[in-house]
Design a protein around this motif. Structure first.
Motif, PDB file in Angstrom:
ATOM      1  N   GLY A  89      37.864  78.746   0.833  1.00 56.51           N
ATOM      2  CA  GLY A  89      38.457  77.423   1.014  1.00 56.51           C
ATOM      3  C   GLY A  89      37.401  76.390   1.390  1.00 56.51           C
ATOM      4  O   GLY A  89      37.428  75.256   0.911  1.00 56.51           O
ATOM      5  N   LEU A  90      36.463  76.786   2.237  1.00 57.92           N
ATOM      6  CA  LEU A  90      35.393  75.854   2.620  1.00 57.92           C
ATOM      7  C   LEU A  90      34.553  75.459   1.411  1.00 57.92           C
ATOM      8  O   LEU A  90      34.100  74.320   1.304  1.00 57.92           O
ATOM      9  N   ARG A  91      34.364  76.392   0.487  1.00 57.41           N
ATOM     10  CA  ARG A  91      33.612  76.062  -0.734  1.00 57.41           C
ATOM     11  C   ARG A  91      34.354  75.034  -1.579  1.00 57.41           C
ATOM     12  O   ARG A  91      33.757  74.115  -2.128  1.00 57.41           O
ATOM     13  N   VAL A  92      35.666  75.217  -1.699  1.00 52.22           N
ATOM     14  CA  VAL A  92      36.467  74.239  -2.451  1.00 52.22           C
ATOM     15  C   VAL A  92      36.336  72.867  -1.791  1.00 52.22           C
ATOM     16  O   VAL A  92      36.089  71.857  -2.452  1.00 52.22           O
ATOM     17  N   GLU A  93      36.456  72.832  -0.460  1.00 52.77           N
ATOM     18  CA  GLU A  93      36.355  71.559   0.238  1.00 52.77           C
ATOM     19  C   GLU A  93      35.004  70.893  -0.007  1.00 52.77           C
ATOM     20  O   GLU A  93      34.926  69.689  -0.272  1.00 52.77           O
TER      21      GLU A  93
END
Lengths: 324, 324, 324
Positions: free
Chosen positions: B261-265
């Motif tokens: 999720g942090l990568r998507v953000e």
């Protein structure tokens, strides 16, 4: 040398609702015996189409399950040299492979034994989550550690309004939950509430558990089993195939990424729509609509009746009669 | 042979806010016609930079969307032999592939047709979640089954304080939600509340939906559309690129593992920071800080003004004048 | 040309509890200097077995961290041509690779510099989440943008009952949160509440933050640090290995699919069970059971004592004495 507690499950069949009482010895512990009996109970419930729900309670006067038999957890560790996180991961993987290959029995006296036992408990809990059978925990007494984790693996929980608690004290013994507590409690009450409770090791009182959603109902002690059976009967009236499909979609799909979860749902949905039962009920619904001029779910009284009986009332024959 | 309801969406443009009314025939059903019109509406909203938000409501006096047109769901199943979970998975995959290859039309008269239609509805709902357009459901009346799932696919929900309900009754017909209900409701109100509601088939009243977060506001019936338009205007003042990036990060990244999720953000964040609009506003923010000696968001009144207008007020020209 | 704020962290050691004060210049900003100091602090806390918890607060009278230094964010973007989502993804990947290869320093003056800095901040926050050290934010003042994201990366948050706020205003500048806000706030307060707050850009007051779980306690301003230290001491009494294992299982496993999360838990669990400390405590627990005839956690007063001290009291020697 200490005696190993020998536990058992006493199972009573109340017409499709199995009521199982955990006998965990004088200390009411969850050990290998209970794990084996539970596995057999889950098997039976899945195989017997007449079984719609299972209620599990403690035979002990004020304990549901005290916690795991500590020797069971500790023994394996004593036999294995300290391995660190990488080694522990490898053991967990080996245990999973051994369980899949049904090598559990052969390995149970080896250092890998307890890890294989743990893997088996996990598979049993996961089968409870995949099943069309509704599991209701009747928490007549306290449930700590593996006792709490066993409770989280049920679909619904009723707790006695008594001086009892439920939670994960493992941190206070220098270990951590290993029967799913960090995962199922997290998904039940949210990441932060779960994190704080497990880091502190502090259990919930019945009032706290009810407020944060860890249990579904709190009733006087003597009504716990009756209330659990009532819920089991109510949810157990629904189509077993539907219940299984919904549980898998919510428990497994619901914890995946949204797009992956939607794929799980779609496959489960198509199964229910393509089933003979689903087809029959949808055709009946349309016939009733034609016959009465209104959608059954919007016809006064019908939705309430469906909630009580578990399915939209069958009006096909009536409708056909009216339609002719 | 029964007539198929022919539905439509009546769309009114109120200066950047599209208000769409669902006409679902006498029974206010969501069928293939509505699905097609909705897909076109989402297309239009994404392509027209002037469109900031979409409000969707029911044209029926006391229904938002009753539920799916049952024949639409049932027909495909009738044509397909019973296939079990493996087969259903294969059909779901084939339908996804067909939709990607734009074979929907060619397949719509085959047994795969309804599965392809379902796939298309899913793609439309996912585009609502990916879009910089804000979607607000104005729940003037009840929304069951696909009606509820359609509502969960919006960003915000306003519900009439009336004798109406919203929820997933599918289990009472021997099927289960198939339009995302097990996934979006789970992410909206939490795993357990969602599980219990869907297993029981019991819908939420407006008060219950408000209390558990399933809807954002409950207002008198005659104010539902006005309140939804008000929210649409408020959220629609924000940068469309920012809204899209935030929605993707929360809906998709937020349901992945924390690290994924942090990568998507991060990817979404870099896009907004590298955009001309983002650059312009950050430069202006720094100029204002230099000119006034205080950070704009901490300057009395500025944050409130920004919340009302949708962006930190532009002070660059003023600041430059002052600075010279 | 504007001066770059030079920030620092002032660290005080209170016997195993480090109290760090953020000095972020006149505007109390989080820039590269603070990021570097924080990284060093997290290193120190992980390497020094005597450090059990870290409390972080703002040195500014009414700000925890105002937000990120805007120039830091903006500069990189100015140097990079507009790239769209695909390009931004590629930059994010390159920055991740550069950080892993420890190329941060070499790249810091290139257009990739700010993306590498961001990647570093993310890695620092993730190490806070993986650590056996307990992080407590003492929110003496407002925390916006990266200030809020820094707070979400702590394990616990105490906030002053003052005219201050915490939240993500980025949308009002045409950008979005980039320090984990869309992910950690989502997991802290739920998908929908997080989505609405970030889309609107509206921060939480202390009362709102307490009600929705975004902070754990709200106390008068002058007691914020003392209360945070109290929590740090309380949680810091637990086994550091257990705390680390639990944090990893909940933060990382808890955001994966249920089956993947259970695997993470099992590997972490086996590590703690196989540890010398875990073995020692389990053996002691069994000895105490044998000596007293009751499980320690069910012996009146023992659980309360364990919660206060951080571990079930050691009774082995006593028990052995009694047993002989």
């Amino acid at each position: 040398m200490r005696e190993r507690a020998s536990g058992t499950l006493e199972v009573e069949d109340r017409g499709g609702i199995l009521v199982a009482r955990v006998h965990g010895g004088p200390h009411q512990l969850f050990g290998k015996d209970i794990a084996d009996r539970l596995d057999a109970l889950v098997d039976r419930a899945d195989r017997d189409p007449a079984v719609r729900a299972v209620v599990i309670t403690g035979a002990h006067p004020d304990r549901f399950v005290s916690h795991a038999e500590v020797r069971w957890l500790q023994e394996g560790g004593a036999a294995v040299p300290s391995v660190g996180r990488r080694g522990a991961s490898a053991i967990a993987r080996a245990a999973r492979a051994a369980d899949r290959a049904h090598l559990g029995g052969a390995l149970s006296r080896t250092p890998l034994g307890p890890a294989v036992d743990l893997e088996r408990v996990h598979q049993t809990f996961l089968r409870m989550n995949s099943s069309g059978v509704v599991y209701v925990a009747a928490l007549n007494g306290s449930a700590l550690g593996l006792g709490a984790e066993f409770a989280w693996a049920h679909d619904l929980r009723v707790m006695a309004d008594d001086d009892i608690v439920i939670g994960q004290p493992e941190v206070l013994l220098g270990i951590m939950p290993g029967g799913g507590g960090t995962q199922r409690l997290t998904r039940l009450v949210g990441t932060h509430r779960s994190l704080v409770a497990i880091l502190e090791g502090k259990p919930f009182t019945p009032a706290e558990a009810l407020a944060n959603g860890a249990v579904d109902d709190v009733v006087p002690s003597e009504q716990v089993v009756a209330r659990a059976v009532e819920l089991a009967e109510h949810f157990g009236t629904r189509s077993k195939e539907s219940l299984a499909a919904i549980k898998r979609a919510v428990y497994f799909g619901g914890s995946m990424s949204l797009t992956d979860g939607l794929r799980v749902e779609r496959a489960e949905f198509l199964t229910t729509v393509l089933s003979a039962d689903g087809q029959e009920q949808m055709l009946d619904y349309m016939d009733a609509t034609d016959a009465t001029g209104e959608l059954p779910l919007y016809t006064p009284g019908v939705y309430a009746e469906a909630l009580a009986s578990g399915r939209v009332p069958h009006v096909r024959s009536t409708a056909e009669a009216v339609a002719r």
